[in-house]
Design an enzyme around this catalytic site. Structure first.
Site, short mmCIF file in Angstrom:
data_model
loop_
_atom_site.label_atom_id
_atom_site.label_comp_id
_atom_site.label_asym_id
_atom_site.label_seq_id
_atom_site.Cartn_x
_atom_site.Cartn_y
_atom_site.Cartn_z
CE LYS A 23 -4.21 -1.97 1.91
NZ LYS A 23 -5.24 -1.92 2.94
CG ASP B 256 -8.76 0.04 3.18
OD1 ASP B 256 -9.50 -0.75 2.56
OD2 ASP B 256 -7.53 -0.13 3.31
N1 LIG Z 1 -12.70 -4.87 7.15
C1 LIG Z 1 -11.79 -4.48 6.26
O1 LIG Z 1 -12.10 -4.16 5.10
C2 LIG Z 1 -10.35 -4.35 6.68
C3 LIG Z 1 -9.47 -3.55 5.93
C4 LIG Z 1 -8.13 -3.44 6.34
C5 LIG Z 1 -7.71 -4.14 7.47
N2 LIG Z 1 -8.59 -4.93 8.16
C6 LIG Z 1 -8.16 -5.65 9.39
O2 LIG Z 1 -7.63 -4.67 10.29
C7 LIG Z 1 -6.60 -5.23 11.09
C8 LIG Z 1 -5.38 -4.32 11.07
O3 LIG Z 1 -4.89 -4.21 9.74
P1 LIG Z 1 -3.68 -3.19 9.39
O4 LIG Z 1 -3.46 -3.31 7.93
O5 LIG Z 1 -3.93 -1.86 9.99
O6 LIG Z 1 -2.47 -3.90 10.17
P2 LIG Z 1 -1.13 -3.23 10.75
O7 LIG Z 1 -0.76 -2.02 9.97
O8 LIG Z 1 -0.15 -4.35 10.88
O9 LIG Z 1 -1.55 -2.74 12.23
C9 LIG Z 1 -1.84 -3.67 13.25
C10 LIG Z 1 -2.38 -2.94 14.48
O10 LIG Z 1 -2.74 -3.93 15.46
C11 LIG Z 1 -2.02 -3.67 16.68
N3 LIG Z 1 -1.68 -4.92 17.37
C12 LIG Z 1 -1.21 -6.06 16.82
N4 LIG Z 1 -1.00 -6.98 17.78
C13 LIG Z 1 -1.33 -6.40 18.96
C14 LIG Z 1 -1.34 -6.84 20.31
N5 LIG Z 1 -0.96 -8.09 20.66
N6 LIG Z 1 -1.76 -5.99 21.27
C15 LIG Z 1 -2.16 -4.71 20.95
N7 LIG Z 1 -2.17 -4.25 19.68
C16 LIG Z 1 -1.76 -5.08 18.70
C17 LIG Z 1 -0.77 -2.93 16.24
O11 LIG Z 1 -0.21 -2.24 17.32
P3 LIG Z 1 1.38 -1.94 17.37
O12 LIG Z 1 1.59 -0.70 16.55
O13 LIG Z 1 1.66 -1.77 18.80
O14 LIG Z 1 2.07 -3.15 16.78
C18 LIG Z 1 -1.36 -2.01 15.15
O15 LIG Z 1 -2.02 -0.90 15.73
C19 LIG Z 1 -6.37 -6.63 10.52
O16 LIG Z 1 -7.06 -7.55 11.35
C20 LIG Z 1 -7.00 -6.59 9.15
O17 LIG Z 1 -7.49 -7.86 8.74
C21 LIG Z 1 -9.90 -5.04 7.80
#
Ligand SMILES: NC(=O)c1ccc[n+]([C@@H]2O[C@H](COP(=O)([O-])OP(=O)(O)OC[C@H]3O[C@@H](n4cnc5c(N)ncnc54)[C@H](OP(=O)(O)O)[C@@H]3O)[C@@H](O)[C@H]2O)c1
Length: 289
Positions: free
Chosen positions: A83, A120
């Site tokens: 992205k 998104d």
């Molecule tokens: N519905 C939809 O269309 C859609 C679209 C996009 C994404 N999503 C979902 O959204 C989620 C995040 O996606 P992303 O692309 O933003 O991922 P990302 O950039 O990797 O961000 C992950 C986030 O989760 C937090 N996190 C991970 N493990 C954690 C833990 N053990 N305790 C506390 N916080 C934790 C991270 O915090 P840190 O910064 O501290 O690591 C960060 O804020 C995923 O589950 C994805 O499937 C859904």
């Protein structure tokens, strides 16, 4: 028992030499639901077109995008980990992409320009609206990753006051620097401060099946009675956070709607039809989860 696999639910689409083409670039890409939902719409509207998964390693991303453009593709969706690279490659950016620093949809223009969109966040807002909850007031986002950026930018664009809280504080502050006006709440404090908000959105992978903590079920003890609780995780459908909110009688919004709505803009640009997000599509994609 009848075959309920997504493949069995729709007839196969005939593709001619005039077919319009698009796809999704990711690495890996096999988990992506985008081919399913775009091909559902293609079949439903009888459009001569195809949408394919495009597994492309990061080192080949730019080469692949220019190759697709040269091969006459109309554009592509972009998923993890491309992205930011798509943002850098686009020659034009929409307002949300500019603010989110990321692009999930590329449109190849006839004049050679590559337009980058971030859909998104708008998809999230549309999913809330179609669930009957216009986002308003003060929003608290759990997480400061890629999805949080796009959701925060879209909510701010609609006049909401947005705060983020994140396990890694520095990442929340980096987001606040990118999006002026954004507040940061310490991770250890958000549950106590929840009463000040009208919308809570989980944008972390907490609560996701196979994620870091599938049982994530924070306390909503301090929630105001009008709080709307949204989760962008869509596997499972009802995350423990949403279950907790339902138990408290709060309004909830599930994550699948965002996935379906974020796809509409790209489909319209590539295939010339504004597609509908309806119960049939939702059931079709859900059957694949
Ligand atoms: N519905 C939809 O269309 C859609 C679209 C996009 C994404 N999503 C979902 O959204 C989620 C995040 O996606 P992303 O692309 O933003 O991922 P990302 O950039 O990797 O961000 C992950 C986030 O989760 C937090 N996190 C991970 N493990 C954690 C833990 N053990 N305790 C506390 N916080 C934790 C991270 O915090 P840190 O910064 O501290 O690591 C960060 O804020 C995923 O589950 C994805 O499937 C859904």
């Amino acid at each position: 028992m009848s075959d309920m696999t997504p493949q069995a639910l729709l007839p196969r689409q005939i593709i001619t030499g005039k077919a319009r083409l698009a796809g999704v670039l990711g690495w890996p890409v096999s988990h992506s639901r985008s081919p399913l939902l775009h091909n559902y719409w293609l079949a439903r509207y009888g459009i001569d077109g195809a949408y394919v998964p495009l597994p492309v390693a990061p080192a080949q991303f730019a080469e692949a995008v220019h190759g697709l453009q040269a091969a006459g593709f109309r554009g592509a969706n972009v998923t993890i980990p491309h992205k930011e690279a798509a943002y850098a490659l686009a020659t034009e950016l929409d307002h949300t992409a500019q603010r989110a620093g990321a692009v999930n949809t590329l449109i190849f223009e006839a004049n050679g320009a590559i337009r980058g969109l971030s859909t998104d966040g708008d998809g999230f807002v549309a999913s809330m609206e179609s669930a009957g909850h216009k986002p308003q007031g003060k929003a608290l986002l759990l997480g400061a990753g890629g999805a949080a950026r796009s959701v925060a930018a879209a909510l701010q664009d609609r006049g909401l006051h947005v705060a983020v809280t994140n396990r890694t504080d520095a990442r929340a502050h980096a987001l606040a620097e990118a999006l002026p006006g954004l507040d940061v709440v310490p991770w250890a404090m958000w549950e106590q401060q929840l009463g000040a908000y009208s919308l809570l959105v989980n944008t972390t992978s907490l609560g996701m099946e196979g994620g870091p903590d599938p049982m994530f079920r924070p306390s909503l003890h301090h929630a105001a009675p009008h709080l709307v609780v949204a989760d962008i995780v869509y596997v499972p459908r009802i995350t423990p956070l949403l279950a907790e909110a339902e138990q408290k009688g709060l309004k909830t919004v599930e994550g699948l709607g965002m996935l379906l709505h974020q796809a509409r803009l790209g489909f319209r640009e590539w295939f010339g039809q504004d597609p509908e997000v309806d119960a049939g599509l939702e059931a079709y994609v859900r059957a694949s989860l």
